[in-house]
Design a protein around this motif. Structure first.
Motif, PDB file in Angstrom:
ATOM      1  N   UNK A   1       0.872  -1.182   0.000  1.00 21.54           N
ATOM      2  CA  UNK A   1       0.000   0.000   0.000  1.00 21.54           C
ATOM      3  C   UNK A   1       0.902   1.222   0.000  1.00 21.54           C
ATOM      4  N   UNK A   2       0.905   1.949  -1.112  1.00 23.12           N
ATOM      5  CA  UNK A   2       1.874   3.036  -1.326  1.00 23.12           C
ATOM      6  C   UNK A   2       1.159   4.384  -1.435  1.00 23.12           C
ATOM      7  N   UNK A   3       1.657   5.362  -0.681  1.00 23.06           N
ATOM      8  CA  UNK A   3       1.198   6.748  -0.829  1.00 23.06           C
ATOM      9  C   UNK A   3       2.248   7.507  -1.621  1.00 23.06           C
ATOM     10  N   UNK A   4       1.802   8.097  -2.728  1.00 23.38           N
ATOM     11  CA  UNK A   4       2.698   8.915  -3.561  1.00 23.38           C
ATOM     12  C   UNK A   4       2.328  10.375  -3.367  1.00 23.38           C
ATOM     13  N   UNK A   5       3.319  11.182  -2.986  1.00 25.88           N
ATOM     14  CA  UNK A   5       3.100  12.626  -2.833  1.00 25.88           C
ATOM     15  C   UNK A   5       3.655  13.302  -4.083  1.00 25.88           C
ATOM     16  N   UNK A   6       2.749  13.819  -4.908  1.00 21.91           N
ATOM     17  CA  UNK A   6       3.136  14.473  -6.158  1.00 21.91           C
ATOM     18  C   UNK A   6       2.903  13.568  -7.353  1.00 21.91           C
ATOM     19  N   UNK A   7       1.647  13.528  -7.817  1.00 20.71           N
ATOM     20  CA  UNK A   7       1.295  12.679  -8.970  1.00 20.71           C
ATOM     21  C   UNK A   7       2.024  13.154 -10.223  1.00 20.71           C
ATOM     22  N   UNK A   8       2.089  14.491 -10.383  1.00 22.25           N
ATOM     23  CA  UNK A   8       2.743  15.049 -11.574  1.00 22.25           C
ATOM     24  C   UNK A   8       2.131  14.522 -12.850  1.00 22.25           C
ATOM     25  N   UNK A   9       2.971  14.033 -13.743  1.00 22.93           N
ATOM     26  CA  UNK A   9       2.502  13.502 -15.024  1.00 22.93           C
ATOM     27  C   UNK A   9       1.798  12.157 -14.864  1.00 22.93           C
ATOM     28  N   UNK A  10       2.040  11.497 -13.733  1.00 19.66           N
ATOM     29  CA  UNK A  10       1.502  10.149 -13.522  1.00 19.66           C
ATOM     30  C   UNK A  10       2.494   9.050 -13.874  1.00 19.66           C
ATOM     31  N   UNK A  11       3.679   9.432 -14.327  1.00 21.08           N
ATOM     32  CA  UNK A  11       4.667   8.424 -14.752  1.00 21.08           C
ATOM     33  C   UNK A  11       5.134   7.552 -13.582  1.00 21.08           C
ATOM     34  N   UNK A  12       5.488   8.191 -12.475  1.00 26.71           N
ATOM     35  CA  UNK A  12       5.908   7.416 -11.300  1.00 26.71           C
ATOM     36  C   UNK A  12       4.756   6.536 -10.795  1.00 26.71           C
ATOM     37  N   UNK A  13       3.531   7.074 -10.851  1.00 27.54           N
ATOM     38  CA  UNK A  13       2.339   6.305 -10.458  1.00 27.54           C
ATOM     39  C   UNK A  13       2.265   5.013 -11.259  1.00 27.54           C
ATOM     40  N   UNK A  14       2.468   5.150 -12.575  1.00 26.61           N
ATOM     41  CA  UNK A  14       2.406   3.988 -13.473  1.00 26.61           C
ATOM     42  C   UNK A  14       3.503   2.973 -13.147  1.00 26.61           C
ATOM     43  N   UNK A  15       4.700   3.470 -12.848  1.00 25.80           N
ATOM     44  CA  UNK A  15       5.817   2.569 -12.491  1.00 25.80           C
ATOM     45  C   UNK A  15       5.447   1.775 -11.226  1.00 25.80           C
ATOM     46  N   UNK A  16       4.889   2.455 -10.234  1.00 19.34           N
ATOM     47  CA  UNK A  16       4.485   1.776  -8.995  1.00 19.34           C
ATOM     48  C   UNK A  16       3.413   0.725  -9.271  1.00 19.34           C
ATOM     49  N   UNK A  17       2.480   1.054 -10.167  1.00 22.57           N
ATOM     50  CA  UNK A  17       1.407   0.115 -10.482  1.00 22.57           C
ATOM     51  C   UNK A  17       1.926  -1.082 -11.282  1.00 22.57           C
ATOM     52  N   UNK A  18       2.964  -0.870 -12.088  1.00 16.25           N
ATOM     53  CA  UNK A  18       3.614  -1.992 -12.780  1.00 16.25           C
ATOM     54  C   UNK A  18       4.209  -2.988 -11.769  1.00 16.25           C
ATOM     55  N   UNK A  19       4.571  -2.482 -10.592  1.00 18.28           N
ATOM     56  CA  UNK A  19       5.122  -3.338  -9.534  1.00 18.28           C
ATOM     57  C   UNK A  19       4.021  -3.950  -8.669  1.00 18.28           C
ATOM     58  N   UNK A  20       2.772  -3.779  -9.132  1.00 18.38           N
ATOM     59  CA  UNK A  20       1.597  -4.322  -8.424  1.00 18.38           C
ATOM     60  C   UNK A  20       1.395  -3.716  -7.037  1.00 18.38           C
ATOM     61  N   UNK A  21       1.781  -2.445  -6.903  1.00 21.57           N
ATOM     62  CA  UNK A  21       1.474  -1.715  -5.667  1.00 21.57           C
ATOM     63  C   UNK A  21       0.033  -1.208  -5.724  1.00 21.57           C
ATOM     64  N   UNK A  22      -0.549  -1.031  -4.546  1.00 26.39           N
ATOM     65  CA  UNK A  22      -1.865  -0.387  -4.442  1.00 26.39           C
ATOM     66  C   UNK A  22      -1.563   1.082  -4.155  1.00 26.39           C
ATOM     67  N   UNK A  23      -1.837   1.952  -5.140  1.00 23.93           N
ATOM     68  CA  UNK A  23      -1.318   3.326  -5.090  1.00 23.93           C
ATOM     69  C   UNK A  23      -2.400   4.342  -4.741  1.00 23.93           C
ATOM     70  N   UNK A  24      -2.077   5.154  -3.743  1.00 23.67           N
ATOM     71  CA  UNK A  24      -2.854   6.349  -3.399  1.00 23.67           C
ATOM     72  C   UNK A  24      -1.950   7.528  -3.753  1.00 23.67           C
ATOM     73  N   UNK A  25      -2.455   8.469  -4.550  1.00 26.21           N
ATOM     74  CA  UNK A  25      -1.572   9.552  -5.014  1.00 26.21           C
ATOM     75  C   UNK A  25      -2.221  10.910  -4.770  1.00 26.21           C
ATOM     76  N   UNK A  26      -1.402  11.853  -4.312  1.00 24.99           N
ATOM     77  CA  UNK A  26      -1.876  13.220  -4.021  1.00 24.99           C
ATOM     78  C   UNK A  26      -1.152  14.207  -4.935  1.00 24.99           C
ATOM     79  N   UNK A  27      -1.910  15.104  -5.547  1.00 25.44           N
ATOM     80  CA  UNK A  27      -1.321  16.161  -6.382  1.00 25.44           C
ATOM     81  C   UNK A  27      -1.836  17.512  -5.911  1.00 25.44           C
ATOM     82  N   UNK A  28      -0.911  18.454  -5.769  1.00 29.73           N
ATOM     83  CA  UNK A  28      -1.228  19.791  -5.257  1.00 29.73           C
ATOM     84  C   UNK A  28      -1.647  20.769  -6.362  1.00 29.73           C
ATOM     85  N   UNK A  29      -1.190  20.508  -7.598  1.00 32.33           N
ATOM     86  CA  UNK A  29      -1.500  21.407  -8.728  1.00 32.33           C
ATOM     87  C   UNK A  29      -2.773  20.930  -9.418  1.00 32.33           C
TER      88      UNK A  29
END
Length: 215
Positions: free
Chosen positions: A84-112
Motif C-alpha cells: 500500500x503506497x502513498x505517492x506525494x506528487x502525482x505530476x505527469x503520472x509516470x511514477x504512479x504507473x511505475x508503482x502500479x507496474x510493480x503491483x502496488x496499491x497506489x494512493x496519489x496526491x497532487x497539489x497542482x
C-alpha cells in the motif's frame, strides 16, 4: 492518438541499458521502466526525447522526473506486490504507473489542480487506475487511508513532514528528497512507535514541494 510502437519499446530497452550502467539493479524496477510508455506522459513537443535519461517540463511549471531518479527512488522504496503506497506528487503520472507496474496499491496526491485534472483523465486511458487520486496537500499525507507500507515523495521537501512519518506502518519506508536547492535522497524506516532509522543516498534536484495548503 495514444500509440506505443515497436520503436518506442526499442528505445525503452536502450533506456533500461543506460539505467543498468548507472547502477540500477532491481530487475522488477527495470522491467517496469521497460513497460511504461513514458512518451505518452509528455507534451508532444518532447516526445522524440522521451527515452533520454533527462527530466522534461510538463504543465504548471513542473517536470517529469529523469528516469534514473524515478528508478533510484523506486528501488529504494522496495515495493512488494500488494504494498500500500502513498505517492506525494502525482505530476505527469509516470511514477504512479511505475508503482502500479510493480503491483502496488497506489494512493496519489497532487497539489497542482491542472496536473491533477490531467492525470485523472489520462491514467485510465493508458491502463493505470490508482486506488485513489486526490487533489490535496502532500504535507498532510492521507490520514484516513493510513497506515501505509511505503510513502514516496516526488518533489523537494524543505523538511520532513511529521504526518508522513506518522502514517507509516511499523517496518514501512518513506523515501523523500530533503533540502532547499539541492536535496539529499533520504529513506526513513519505521522501527517502532517513535523510532525511525534514517539513511541518506546522494544529492538530487527536484522541483520544490509546495508549502501552501489547498484552497
Amino acid at each position: 492518438m495514444l500509440k506505443d510502437l515497436p520503436r518506442h519499446k526499442g528505445l525503452r530497452n536502450q533506456l533500461v541499458a543506460t539505467l543498468k550502467a548507472k547502477g540500477i539493479k532491481n530487475k522488477k524496477v527495470l522491467e517496469a521502466i521497460a513497460n511504461v510508455p513514458r512518451h505518452l506522459f509528455m507534451d508532444s513537443g518532447f516526445i522524440d526525447f522521451a527515452y533520454q535519461d533527462k527530466p522534461f517540463p510538463i504543465a504548471a511549471d513542473q517536470t517529469i522526473s529523469q528516469p534514473y531518479t524515478v528508478a533510484f527512488q523506486t528501488e529504494l522504496l522496495e515495493v512488494e506486490p500488494g504494498s500500500k503506497v502513498l505517492e506525494i506528487g502525482t505530476g505527469s503520472g509516470y511514477q504512479t504507473a511505475i508503482l502500479m507496474e510493480l503491483n502496488a496499491i497506489v494512493y496519489s496526491i497532487e497539489r497542482q489542480k491542472e496536473l491533477y485534472d490531467k492525470a485523472k483523465k489520462f491514467l485510465p486511458k493508458v491502463g493505470y487506475v490508482p486506488k485513489k487520486l486526490i487533489f490535496g496537500d502532500g504535507y498532510l499525507g492521507l490520514e484516513e487511508e493510513s497506515p501505509f507500507d511505503r510513502i514516496i515523495v516526488t518533489a523537494g521537501a524543505p523538511f520532513v513532514p511529521n504526518p508522513l512519518l506518522s502514517q507509516l506502518k511499523i517496518g514501512g519506508k518513506l523515501v523523500i528528497p530533503v533540502g532547499e536547492d539541492v536535496q539529499k535522497m533520504t529513506v526513513f524506516t519505521r522501527k517502532g512507535e517513535k523510532e525511525f532509522d534514517k539513511k541518506e543516498y546522494g544529492d538530487f534536484r527536484f522541483v520544490p514541494m509546495l508549502k501552501n495548503s489547498v484552497k
